[in-house]
Motif scaffolding. Structure first.
Motif, PDB file in Angstrom:
ATOM      1  N   UNK A 187      49.349 -58.390  -4.097  1.00 31.89           N
ATOM      2  CA  UNK A 187      47.908 -58.195  -3.953  1.00 31.89           C
ATOM      3  C   UNK A 187      47.255 -59.320  -3.159  1.00 31.89           C
ATOM      4  N   UNK A 188      47.766 -60.533  -3.296  1.00 30.01           N
ATOM      5  CA  UNK A 188      47.169 -61.651  -2.560  1.00 30.01           C
ATOM      6  C   UNK A 188      47.427 -61.531  -1.053  1.00 30.01           C
ATOM      7  N   UNK A 217      41.748 -57.376   1.665  1.00 28.64           N
ATOM      8  CA  UNK A 217      40.762 -56.316   1.837  1.00 28.64           C
ATOM      9  C   UNK A 217      40.724 -55.366   0.644  1.00 28.64           C
ATOM     10  N   UNK A 218      41.785 -55.332  -0.169  1.00 30.59           N
ATOM     11  CA  UNK A 218      41.839 -54.445  -1.327  1.00 30.59           C
ATOM     12  C   UNK A 218      41.300 -55.101  -2.592  1.00 30.59           C
ATOM     13  N   UNK A 219      41.029 -56.390  -2.554  1.00 30.41           N
ATOM     14  CA  UNK A 219      40.607 -57.105  -3.749  1.00 30.41           C
ATOM     15  C   UNK A 219      39.138 -56.831  -4.039  1.00 30.41           C
ATOM     16  N   UNK A 220      38.856 -56.415  -5.270  1.00 32.60           N
ATOM     17  CA  UNK A 220      37.496 -56.167  -5.740  1.00 32.60           C
ATOM     18  C   UNK A 220      37.123 -57.289  -6.703  1.00 32.60           C
ATOM     19  N   UNK A 279      41.441 -52.767 -12.872  1.00 36.14           N
ATOM     20  CA  UNK A 279      40.909 -51.462 -12.486  1.00 36.14           C
ATOM     21  C   UNK A 279      42.029 -50.511 -12.082  1.00 36.14           C
ATOM     22  N   UNK A 280      42.953 -50.994 -11.281  1.00 36.86           N
ATOM     23  CA  UNK A 280      44.044 -50.135 -10.801  1.00 36.86           C
ATOM     24  C   UNK A 280      44.914 -49.659 -11.961  1.00 36.86           C
TER      25      UNK A 280
END
Length: 208
Positions: free
Chosen positions: A102-103, A107-110, A119-120
């Motif tokens: 994820x890091x 752009x996908x980090x909320x 959330x995912x």
């Protein structure tokens, strides 16, 4: 916010919601004494840890494991147990994958990485498991599996610490995300069903 504060905040919010009569709406299938016992055990277990060599495990981990095993034991149907086990393994794999990658996808980090993971995983759990108690057990086991895989794979770079304050924050956030997503999904499906019934009744009236 320092690690550990979010879990305490969500715990207090949970106590307020359950004391206000929202327990059967949010988390049906568990008695008030059992829920109160879990909160007491959580507050007592989270500051404590056991260290064996380079492995450090906080006591909230065995608490969650015992709760998961107890919930799965209460499920009498073997197919439901196997489904719950497969979902837990899936959530564990997803947790490990998100921790590793994820890091690399900012752009996908909320908000932050922890909220994005919660959330995912929460939405995925809501779509796979409908029973509230089994859903919480699957989320717990999935996070434990994923975190164990992640820390073990990085044992040479960092000490093995499972169940610390960051994990506690992630667990509470994911449980809130899972139950919130389930309620939203249930309301959405209920609205669609009522709309379909209304349309069908209207069509029948026009035919008559």
């Amino acid at each position: 916010m320092n690690p550990g504060y979010l879990s305490l905040l969500l715990l207090v919010i949970s106590l307020i919601l359950f004391a206000s009569g929202w327990k059967d709406f949010i988390l049906r299938g568990i008695t008030h004494p059992s829920l109160l016992l879990f909160f007491v055990c959580w507050l007592l277990a989270t500051p404590l840890s056991v260290t064996i060599g380079s492995y450090r495990v906080f006591l909230c981990v065995p608490l969650l494991l015992c709760c998961c095993l107890r919930i799965w034991y209460q499920v009498r149907a073997w197919m439901v147990r196997l489904h719950a086990l497969s979902v837990s393994l899936l959530l564990g794999s997803v947790t490990f994958f998100l921790r590793e990658t994820l890091h690399l996808l900012p752009s996908m980090i909320i908000v932050n990485q922890q909220v994005t993971m919660a959330l995912f995983i929460g939405i995925l759990a809501a779509g796979l498991i409908r029973n509230p108690i089994v859903q919480v057990a699957n989320v717990s086991m999935g996070l434990l599996i994923g975190e164990t895989m992640f820390h073990y794979s990085h044992l040479q770079q960092a000490p093995f610490v499972l169940g610390g304050t960051s994990f506690q924050d992630l667990w509470w956030t994911t449980v809130f995300a899972a139950r919130g997503s389930s309620l939203v999904l249930s309301g959405f499906l209920f609205g669609i069903r009522r709309s379909a019934e209304g349309i069908w009744e209207l069509v029948k009236q026009r035919r008559d």
